[in-house]
Design a protein around this motif. Structure first.
Motif, PDB file in Angstrom:
ATOM      1  N   ARG A 104     -17.775  -9.496-138.427  1.00 38.76           N
ATOM      2  CA  ARG A 104     -18.999  -9.653-137.614  1.00 38.76           C
ATOM      3  C   ARG A 104     -20.242  -9.477-138.478  1.00 38.76           C
ATOM      4  O   ARG A 104     -21.219 -10.208-138.336  1.00 38.76           O
ATOM      5  N   ARG A 105     -20.179  -8.497-139.384  1.00 39.23           N
ATOM      6  CA  ARG A 105     -21.343  -8.255-140.258  1.00 39.23           C
ATOM      7  C   ARG A 105     -21.616  -9.486-141.124  1.00 39.23           C
ATOM      8  O   ARG A 105     -22.744  -9.924-141.284  1.00 39.23           O
ATOM      9  N   ARG A 106     -20.535 -10.061-141.657  1.00 38.19           N
ATOM     10  CA  ARG A 106     -20.706 -11.264-142.501  1.00 38.19           C
ATOM     11  C   ARG A 106     -21.388 -12.380-141.716  1.00 38.19           C
ATOM     12  O   ARG A 106     -22.334 -13.007-142.187  1.00 38.19           O
ATOM     13  N   LEU A 107     -20.898 -12.595-140.493  1.00 35.17           N
ATOM     14  CA  LEU A 107     -21.457 -13.709-139.707  1.00 35.17           C
ATOM     15  C   LEU A 107     -22.886 -13.418-139.260  1.00 35.17           C
ATOM     16  O   LEU A 107     -23.725 -14.322-139.191  1.00 35.17           O
ATOM     17  N   LEU A 108     -23.163 -12.145-138.979  1.00 35.40           N
ATOM     18  CA  LEU A 108     -24.544 -11.789-138.621  1.00 35.40           C
ATOM     19  C   LEU A 108     -25.488 -12.079-139.784  1.00 35.40           C
ATOM     20  O   LEU A 108     -26.575 -12.626-139.609  1.00 35.40           O
ATOM     21  N   ARG A 109     -25.050 -11.699-140.984  1.00 35.95           N
ATOM     22  CA  ARG A 109     -25.890 -11.917-142.169  1.00 35.95           C
ATOM     23  C   ARG A 109     -26.042 -13.405-142.485  1.00 35.95           C
ATOM     24  O   ARG A 109     -26.974 -13.808-143.164  1.00 35.95           O
ATOM     25  N   THR A 110     -25.108 -14.211-142.002  1.00 32.40           N
ATOM     26  CA  THR A 110     -25.180 -15.657-142.254  1.00 32.40           C
ATOM     27  C   THR A 110     -26.422 -16.248-141.604  1.00 32.40           C
ATOM     28  O   THR A 110     -27.068 -17.145-142.139  1.00 32.40           O
ATOM     29  N   LEU A 111     -26.759 -15.728-140.425  1.00 27.00           N
ATOM     30  CA  LEU A 111     -27.862 -16.324-139.649  1.00 27.00           C
ATOM     31  C   LEU A 111     -29.153 -15.507-139.713  1.00 27.00           C
ATOM     32  O   LEU A 111     -30.235 -16.027-139.428  1.00 27.00           O
ATOM     33  N   ARG A 112     -29.042 -14.225-140.072  1.00 30.04           N
ATOM     34  CA  ARG A 112     -30.189 -13.323-139.924  1.00 30.04           C
ATOM     35  C   ARG A 112     -31.457 -13.767-140.683  1.00 30.04           C
ATOM     36  O   ARG A 112     -32.559 -13.663-140.140  1.00 30.04           O
ATOM     37  N   PRO A 113     -31.349 -14.284-141.924  1.00 27.99           N
ATOM     38  CA  PRO A 113     -32.586 -14.687-142.610  1.00 27.99           C
ATOM     39  C   PRO A 113     -33.398 -15.704-141.802  1.00 27.99           C
ATOM     40  O   PRO A 113     -34.631 -15.635-141.772  1.00 27.99           O
ATOM     41  N   LEU A 114     -32.705 -16.611-141.119  1.00 28.46           N
ATOM     42  CA  LEU A 114     -33.425 -17.618-140.331  1.00 28.46           C
ATOM     43  C   LEU A 114     -34.132 -16.954-139.160  1.00 28.46           C
ATOM     44  O   LEU A 114     -35.293 -17.273-138.845  1.00 28.46           O
ATOM     45  N   LEU A 115     -33.450 -15.995-138.518  1.00 21.84           N
ATOM     46  CA  LEU A 115     -34.071 -15.318-137.372  1.00 21.84           C
ATOM     47  C   LEU A 115     -35.287 -14.519-137.822  1.00 21.84           C
ATOM     48  O   LEU A 115     -36.303 -14.460-137.118  1.00 21.84           O
ATOM     49  N   GLU A 116     -35.216 -13.919-139.005  1.00 17.47           N
ATOM     50  CA  GLU A 116     -36.377 -13.177-139.534  1.00 17.47           C
ATOM     51  C   GLU A 116     -37.549 -14.138-139.749  1.00 17.47           C
ATOM     52  O   GLU A 116     -38.686 -13.834-139.405  1.00 17.47           O
ATOM     53  N   ALA A 117     -37.233 -15.316-140.306  1.00 15.25           N
ATOM     54  CA  ALA A 117     -38.303 -16.300-140.550  1.00 15.25           C
ATOM     55  C   ALA A 117     -38.910 -16.762-139.226  1.00 15.25           C
ATOM     56  O   ALA A 117     -40.138 -16.891-139.097  1.00 15.25           O
ATOM     57  N   TYR A 118     -38.080 -16.999-138.221  1.00 10.81           N
ATOM     58  CA  TYR A 118     -38.568 -17.476-136.924  1.00 10.81           C
ATOM     59  C   TYR A 118     -39.401 -16.387-136.247  1.00 10.81           C
ATOM     60  O   TYR A 118     -40.446 -16.662-135.644  1.00 10.81           O
TER      61      TYR A 118
END
Ligand SMILES: O=P(O)(O)OC[C@H](O)CO
Length: 853
Positions: free
Chosen positions: A746-760
C-alpha cells in the motif's frame, strides 16, 4: 500554370544549390566525426597486430608515448583503461563470435491488436505454422551476421557492404501531384479573392491589386509553403544514413539497438498486403526520427515519410532529415497565425493524401512533441484526422496503423528538468544540434529498444466503432453485464481537443472517432513499451526504497519488481544477472541522481534529481496508475473520522476511485477507449485482492445475495433501465489486510501517486486572477519552498506538467475560467459553489501514518 512552373523552376534551382552547399558541410563534418578516433583505433589494432607478427612487445606506440610523457594521474589511468577496453572490444568485434543479446526465458506476446475493436487484425499477419519467436535482435548485428561467411572485404566492411545491398525504393515526387490537387487550387483561389476583397485590404494589396499580380504573389507563396513541407527522400541518402547510423548507434548505444524479431516478421507480412503502413510512435527523443527509419530499412521494409515539426528544419540537419523522409509540419497551430492559413492546411492535407495514394508508408508522432515526464501523452488529432478522412472519402481503401514504441536506458536528449522547472524550451539550432550530437556520441546510453505493434486495420477500427455505436454510451452508470459491451467513456476528453484540420463542418462524431482511435493507439503503444532497467530502478528508488537502502535491499527490490512486471505481462528491455543489470542501471542514471555512499543507496535529495529520476520511473508509474488510484482512494476513506479501519465496501471504494480517476484524467490513459474506466478499476481491485492487500469476505449471505442478484438480473425484461436493476456488487466488502507485506504494498502504491496530488494541491492554493504563466510560477515557487522547508518530501512534484494538467482539470470542472487576452492565456477563478474538485484533491492528499515511515 506557366507562372507556377516558372516559380517552381527558380525555387528548384535554389534548392539544388543549397543542397550542394549543405552536402559539402555535411561531408566535412562526417570527416571530423568519424576519421580521427575511428581511424586511430583501427591503426592501433593494425599496429598491435603487425607488432605481434614481428615479435615486438604488443603495447602500442601511442600507449608507450603517453606513459612516458604523462604522470600517472587517475584521469589518465581512466582514459588509458577506456582506450584499452575500446581496443579490445574492437578485437572482439572483428574476431569473436557474434553474441546475441541476452533473452529472457519468456516474453509476453508482442503488442497485439485490441481483441474488442480489432479482432481480425489480431488474427492477421501471424505465421500460424511457427510459434511466435520471443527473440530480440540487435539491428546493428544484421550486417555482421549476413556477411559472417562472406569474403574478407565484406566481413571487415560488413556495415558498408550491408548498406550498399539495401533495397532501392522508389520515392516519386509528390509535389507535382499536390500542385494539381483540387483543394489546394481552391485554397489558392480563395486566398486571391480575399486579397482582392476591398474590405480586407492589406499593405501588399494596396501596392499591387491587379488580379494577375495578386495571383502571381499567392501562387509563389503557395509553392513556397508546399516546398517547405515536402520531403526529399532518396535511397542514396537513406543508405548513407544507414551506414552513419551503424557507426553512430554502435557508439551511442553500448547495449545495442534491439527490436523483436516476431514484430518485424509480422510487419513484412502486412507490408505484402499492399496497404500503406502508418507508423505511430510515442515520442521520447529527437533520435526517434532516425531510429524508426533505420530499423525499418535495415530489416528490409520500406522507410516511411515522417511528419517532423518545423522546429527541426534547421540548416544542414533539416536537409539531412528531409533526405531521410521528413516532411515538415508547423507547430503551435492553434491560436497562432498559422491557424487561418488555408493554403498551408490544404497543402499539407494534399501532401499526406497523395503520399498515401502513391503507396508510401507514413509516420507521425501522435503525441506531437516529446514527452517531458516519461509518461505517454494525450494524442493530437491533426494528421490522424486527415488519414481518417482519406479513408472515409475513399481516397484510400484502408491503412494499417502500427503503434511504435521506443525506449532508452539513458535518454539521448539529456533531460527535461529545465522545462519542468518552468524555464522555456531551448529552440533547436544548428549549433545546439551539433553540440547535442557531439555530447551524445561521447556518452554511452546503454541499450535502446524500437518495437512495432501488430498492424491494425483502420477500416476495422472504424467499422467496430460505428457498429457498436458506443460513442454516445453513458458514462455515469455503474458497470453491469448489459452495458459492459463495447462502450466508451471518452466524451469528457473529447471536444476540448482541437486541431487546425477540424474545419467548421467536421462533426462531433468524426472528432470523437479520431480521439478514440488516437487514444487507443497511445494506450496500445504504452502498454507494450518494454521497460528498461533504468525505469524499474528509478521507480523502486522513488517508491519502495524512497528512504534509502543497502545495495542488497535495492537488488532484492529490483529483482522482485522485475519478476512482478513480467508476471503482469510487461516486456523487459534487459535480462541476465541482476547484479550486473542493477550496476549498469545505476551507472546510466549517474551519481548526480542516485547517491551511493558506504553501501547505502538513495535518490539524491534535490528537485532536479527527483525530476530526472521520475522521468525514468514514470514508465512504471503509468503501469501502476490504476491500483495506485484504488489504494489512494482507500486511504482517503480510512482517514475519515468514523471510518471502519478493518473493512471497506466495494461500492464506496469504486465510487471514490472513480472520483480520483476523474481528477487524474490528464495524467494517465487508464484504459483503451473501448473499455470503461470502471473495468480498469475493477481489474486493479482484483490485483489488490490477488496480492493480499484486500481480501474479499467469504460471507455466505453476501454470496447468496450476489448469486440471487445475478439470476434476477438475467430474468429482467431487456427494456428495463439499468438504473432500476439491483446492483449485484452492493453488498461486497473487503477486509483490509494489516500484514507487513500488505502495508508495504500500500505504501508503494501511495507513493506512486502522491507527488501528483502534492502538485495539484499546491496549484489549488495558488489560484488567482492572473496569467497562466504567473499561476504556474506561483505553484512552482510554493512547491519548491515546501520541499526546501521539508514540509513536502517529493521533489518531483515541482513539475510544470503536473500543474498545467491540474489547471486543465480545474477548467473542465468549472473551478476556473481560461481566456486569452492580448495573446496571453489568463486565468479567472470562479466563485466556489459547494464542494468542488479542489476539496476532493485535499481529501485524497490526506496525511496517513503509512507515509510517515
Ligand atoms: O518535443 P518538442 O516539442 O521539442 O518537439 C520535438 C519534435 O520532434 C518536433 O517534431
Amino acid at each position: 500554370m506557366d507562372s507556377i512552373n516558372h516559380v517552381w523552376t527558380v525555387v528548384e534551382n535554389v534548392r539544388v544549390a543549397s543542397s550542394a552547399a549543405e552536402l559539402a558541410i555535411f561531408t566535412a563534418i562526417l570527416y571530423w566525426f568519424f576519421t580521427s578516433s575511428r581511424v586511430a583505433d583501427m591503426l592501433e589494432v593494425v599496429g598491435e597486430r603487425v607488432g605481434g607478427w614481428c615479435g615486438r612487445d604488443t603495447s602500442s606506440l601511442r600507449h608507450a608515448m603517453r606513459t612516458r610523457k604523462r604522470p600517472h594521474t587517475d584521469v589518465y589511468a581512466k582514459l588509458d583503461a577506456e582506450m584499452t577496453s575500446r581496443t579490445s572490444s574492437l578485437y572482439r568485434i572483428k574476431n569473436g563470435p557474434v553474441v546475441p543479446p541476452p533473452q529472457p526465458a519468456t516474453r509476453p506476446s508482442a503488442g497485439l491488436a485490441c481483441a474488442r475493436c480489432a479482432p481480425l487484425s489480431r488474427e492477421s499477419w501471424q505465421d500460424t505454422k511457427v510459434a511466435e519467436s520471443s527473440a530480440v535482435i540487435n539491428i546493428l548485428d544484421i550486417g555482421r551476421q549476413t556477411f559472417a561467411n562472406g569474403g574478407v572485404v565484406s566481413r571487415y566492411l560488413c556495415d558498408l557492404a550491408q548498406c550498399f545491398q539495401l533495397t532501392n525504393f522508389d520515392y516519386g515526387d509528390i509535389v507535382p501531384k499536390v500542385v494539381k490537387d483540387e483543394r489546394f487550387q481552391n485554397a489558392i483561389e480563395e486566398t486571391i479573392k480575399e486579397e482582392l476583397n476591398p474590405g480586407k485590404k492589406k499593405e501588399e494589396t494596396k501596392k499591387e491589386s491587379s488580379y494577375a499580380a495578386v495571383r502571381k504573389r499567392v501562387e509563389a507563396k503557395a509553392m513556397k509553403v508546399l516546398l517547405d513541407i515536402s520531403s526529399a527522400m532518396s535511397t542514396n541518402v537513406l543508405k548513407l544514413v544507414a551506414w552513419l547510423c551503424h557507426k553512430a548507434v554502435r557508439r551511442v548505444a553500448g547495449g545495442g539497438c534491439g527490436t523483436r524479431a516476431a514484430c518485424v516478421e509480422r510487419l513484412r507480412r502486412a507490408n505484402a498486403a499492399g496497404l500503406p503502413l502508418v507508423f505511430v510512435p510515442l515520442h521520447r527523443s529527437h533520435f526517434d526520427y532516425i531510429l524508426v527509419t533505420f530499423t525499418l530499412y535495415l530489416t528490409g521494409l520500406r522507410p516511411p515519410l515522417v511528419a517532423a515539426g518545423d522546429n527541426m528544419r534547421i540548416p544542414f540537419f533539416g536537409w539531412f532529415l528531409r533526405g531521410c523522409g521528413a516532411f515538415y509540419i508547423r507547430r503551435r497551430v492553434d491560436g497562432s497565425e498559422y491557424h487561418e492559413d488555408s493554403i498551408y492546411k490544404s497543402a499539407l492535407r494534399a501532401y499526406i493524401l497523395n503520399s498515401l495514394a502513391a503507396n508510401n508508408n507514413l509516420e507521425f508522432f501522435i503525441e506531437g512533441g516529446r514527452t517531458r515526464t516519461g509518461k505517454p501523452q494525450a494524442p493530437k488529432a491533426g494528421i490522424l484526422s486527415v488519414i481518417l478522412e482519406a479513408y472515409l472519402e475513399g481516397t484510400i481503401d484502408d491503412a494499417l496503423l502500427v503503434p511504435v514504441t521506443l525506449n532508452y536506458d539513458k535518454l539521448v536528449d539529456g533531460n527535461f528538468v529545465r522545462e519542468q522547472l518552468g524555464m522555456p524550451k531551448q529552440m533547436e539550432t544548428f549549433w545546439s544540434a551539433l553540440r547535442g550530437i557531439w555530447r551524445t556520441l561521447n556518452t554511452n546510453h546503454g541499450g535502446i529498444r524500437v518495437d512495432f505493434n501488430q498492424p491494425i486495420s483502420l477500416k476495422e477500427l472504424v467499422t467496430s466503432f460505428q457498429k457498436y455505436n458506443h460513442l454516445k454510451a453513458a458514462t455515469d452508470r455503474p458497470l453491469t453485464p448489459t452495458n459492459n459491451n463495447l462502450t466508451m467513456d471518452i466524451d469528457r476528453h473529447i471536444l476540448n481537443s482541437h486541431s487546425s484540420f477540424y474545419g467548421a463542418n467536421v462533426s462531433a462524431d468524426h472528432k470523437m472517432m479520431v480521439e478514440a482511435i488516437g487514444r487507443h493507439l497511445v494506450y496500445d503503444a504504452a502498454v507494450s513499451t518494454p521497460l528498461m532497467c533504468t525505469n524499474v530502478v528509478a521507480y523502486v528508488l522513488l517508491t519502495e526504497q524512497r528512504a534509502g537502502c543497502t545495495l542488497k535491499q535495492l537488488l532484492d527490490s529490483f529483482e522482485a519488481r522485475s519478476r512482478t512486471l513480467v508476471m503482469e505481462g510487461r516486456d523487459l528491455g534487459y535480462a541476465g544477472d541482476s547484479r550486473t543489470v542493477l550496476k549498469h542501471a545505476m551507472d546510466m542514471l549517474g551519481r548526480g541522481v542516485v547517491s551511493r555512499d558506504e553501501n547505502r543507496v538513495r535518490a539524491q535529495c534535490s528537485v532536479a534529481a527527483a525530476l530526472e529520476l521520475s522521468y525514468y520511473a514514470n514508465s512504471v508509474v503509468a503501469h501502476y496508475a490504476a491500483p495506485a488510484i484504488v489504494v489512494t482512494a482507500l486511504e482517503s476513506i480510512l482517514a475519515e473520522p468514523d471510518a471502519d479501519a478493518a473493512y471497506v465496501r466495494h461500492n464506496e471504494l469504486m465510487t471514490r476511485s472513480l472520483e480520483l480517476c476523474g481528477i487524474m484524467g490528464h495524467e494517465f490513459i487508464l484504459n483503451a477507449p473501448c473499455h470503461r474506466t470502471e473495468e480498469g478499476i475493477q481489474d486493479a481491485l482484483a490485483s489488490l485482492v490477488q496480492s493480499d492487500v484486500l481480501c474479499t469476505i467469504q460471507n455466505d449471505n453476501v454470496l447468496d445475495e450476489q448469486r440471487w442478484s445475478q439470476r434476477f438480473a438475467k430474468t429482467l425484461d431487456e427494456d428495463m433501465d439499468d438504473e432500476e436493476r439491483p446492483d449485484p456488487t452492493r453488498n461486497i466488502k473487503y477486509r483490509i489486510s494489516n500484514k507487513p507485506e500488505a502495508l508495504t504494498e500500500r505504501r508503494r502504491l501511495l507513493r506512486t501517486l502522491r507527488p501528483l496530488l502534492e502538485a495539484y494541491s499546491a496549484t489549488g492554493k495558488c489560484l488567482k486572477n492572473a496569467s497562466q504563466k504567473e499561476v504556474v510560477t506561483a505553484a512552482l515557487d510554493k512547491l519548491t519552498e515546501d520541499f526546501t522547508q521539508n514540509r513536502m518530501i517529493y521533489g518531483e512534484a515541482v513539475s510544470t506538467d503536473a500543474i498545467r494538467n491540474c489547471l486543465r482539470v480545474l477548467r473542465q470542472s468549472g473551478v476556473i475560467d481560461m481566456y486569452t487576452e492580448n495573446k496571453i492565456r489568463m486565468i479567472r477563478p470562479n466563485e466556489p459553489t459547494g464542494q468542488n474538485i479542489l476539496d476532493q484533491v485535499q481529501k485524497f492528499n490526506v496525511q496517513t501514518p503509512l507515509l510517515e515511515k
